[in-house]
Write a protein that holds these residues in place. Structure first.
Motif, PDB file in Angstrom:
ATOM      1  N   THR A 102      -2.391   6.047  -1.903  1.00 18.73           N
ATOM      2  CA  THR A 102      -2.894   6.499  -2.360  1.00 18.73           C
ATOM      3  C   THR A 102      -3.404   8.064  -3.643  1.00 18.73           C
ATOM      4  O   THR A 102      -4.558   7.913  -4.329  1.00 18.73           O
ATOM      5  CB  THR A 102      -3.238   7.657  -0.883  1.00 18.73           C
ATOM      6  OG1 THR A 102      -3.604   6.415  -0.341  1.00 18.73           O
ATOM      7  CG2 THR A 102      -5.169   8.338  -1.446  1.00 18.73           C
ATOM      8  N   GLN A 106      -6.405   6.891  -6.302  1.00 11.23           N
ATOM      9  CA  GLN A 106      -7.646   7.461  -5.318  1.00 11.23           C
ATOM     10  C   GLN A 106      -7.256   9.287  -5.561  1.00 11.23           C
ATOM     11  O   GLN A 106      -7.204   9.844  -4.588  1.00 11.23           O
ATOM     12  CB  GLN A 106      -7.565   7.277  -3.967  1.00 11.23           C
ATOM     13  CG  GLN A 106      -9.460   7.862  -4.110  1.00 11.23           C
ATOM     14  CD  GLN A 106     -10.139   7.101  -3.151  1.00 11.23           C
ATOM     15  OE1 GLN A 106      -9.401   6.326  -2.445  1.00 11.23           O
ATOM     16  NE2 GLN A 106     -10.987   7.650  -2.264  1.00 11.23           N
ATOM     17  N   ALA A 323      -9.073   2.754  -6.675  1.00 14.08           N
ATOM     18  CA  ALA A 323      -9.419   2.802  -5.585  1.00 14.08           C
ATOM     19  C   ALA A 323     -10.690   2.081  -5.613  1.00 14.08           C
ATOM     20  O   ALA A 323     -11.778   2.138  -6.227  1.00 14.08           O
ATOM     21  CB  ALA A 323      -9.148   4.112  -4.834  1.00 14.08           C
TER      22      ALA A 323
END
Length: 324
Positions: A102, A106, A323
């Motif tokens: 992640t 993002q 993302a």
């Protein structure tokens, strides 16, 4: 001699024993401890948190509850724990994709799980399983590769979203086998699996728990796993390495606290988590999920997170993954 000086002369083993002997239980006795889970109920992260909660509560003499707080690709729950009171009563049960991938796809201004969360202990490691729809014209991984190479770009694969471990693992597979497949992102494993069962997509690669019932029912065909060894629950399914593809990729699930959590509380919580993970009952439950219980020290867990991020950074850049 001042206490702080005396402490420096204790051996590592003696220091660990002293840490556990006194306040581990008293620190949290009668208190509520919340395990935040950054996903909806029913997934492997949620399952591993619930496997931990009750025995951890017994050890710490505390009331341990699981709270699901999904959203933001794991960032919502992660930030909540990072900002929590560093007294060990708010912890995060974290999925490796949110910890290591992640941040690459993002990033959130002012928050980095590698920096703002303190490692406490590793719970389980779950290799992934590659499954295809029941009507797919291949029954082995070798047949699958031959079909994909003969039909470049025509085979599509589902994932739980852009940047999910299913996504980056399949992109790594494409890179290793020099094949072309089309990515179809969904908002969660559930919707992706629903479409796969309906025959609307060709395959997915994800952790065993949501797949096992459908594999056993013949609704999905398991062609390979991404672990170092075969899964006991799928003994006839080869690993990717056995088929000649050097793909080893697992989802792992671990416990974290706020970065400001004092070292002594980190050590006590780590010891308690390890005590749970080493029990026969926890190991049995993990194996039933197609996973393996693996205890780790905070230092080992931190090193794993750093290594995973470096591994996936190349694939994220190679496939230009963004993302949703």
């Amino acid at each position: 001699m001042p206490a702080i000086q005396r402490r420096t002369f204790l051996g590592a083993a003696a220091a660990g024993a002293a840490t556990l002997a006194l306040p581990a239980r008293a620190q949290w006795a009668g208190k509520n401890i919340t395990l935040l889970v950054a996903s909806a109920p029913g997934g492997t992260t949620d399952i591993s948190a619930r496997m931990l909660a009750e025995p951890l509560g017994r050890i710490l003499k505390a009331n341990v509850v699981v709270e699901n707080r999904a959203g933001g690709n794991g960032n919502i729950a992660g930030q909540a724990v990072a900002r929590a009171n560093p007294d060990g009563t708010t912890l995060l049960v974290q999925y490796s994709g949110y910890q290591a991938i992640t941040p690459l796809v993002q990033p959130v201004a002012g928050f980095d799980p590698g920096r703002d969360l303190k490692p406490i202990g590793h719970l389980i490691d779950a290799p992934q399983v590659m499954v295809v729809r029941s009507t797919f014209p291949a029954n082995t991984f070798q047949e699958f590769l031959a079909y994909v190479k003969a039909n470049p770009g025509k085979v599509n694969y589902a994932s739980s979203g852009n940047g999910a471990l299913q996504h980056v693992t399949t992109e790594l597979l494409k890179d290793l086998t020099q094949t072309q497949m089309t990515h179809i992102p969904y908002r969660g494993t559930g919707p992706a699996l629903t479409d796969l069962l309906a025959g609307n997509v060709d395959l997915t690669i994800t952790t065993p728990p949501p797949l096992l019932p459908h594999i056993k029912a013949g609704k999905l065909k398991a062609l390979m796993t991404t672990g170092k060894t075969r899964l006991p629950v799928l003994p006839d399914v080869p690993t990717a390495t056995e088929t000649g593809v050097a793909l080893v990729a697992s989802s792992w699930f671990a416990v974290y606290g706020p970065a400001s959590l004092p070292a002594d509380l980190q050590d006590r919580l780590s010891a308690a988590v390890r005590q749970v993970v080493e029990t026969a009952e926890f190991k049995r439950k993990a194996e039933e999920q197609g996973a393996k219980a693996i205890p780790m020290t905070p230092a080992e867990l931190a090193a794993l997170g750093t290594k995973e991020r470096a591994t996936w950074e190349r694939i994220v850049k190679l496939a230009n993954i963004k993302a949703d």
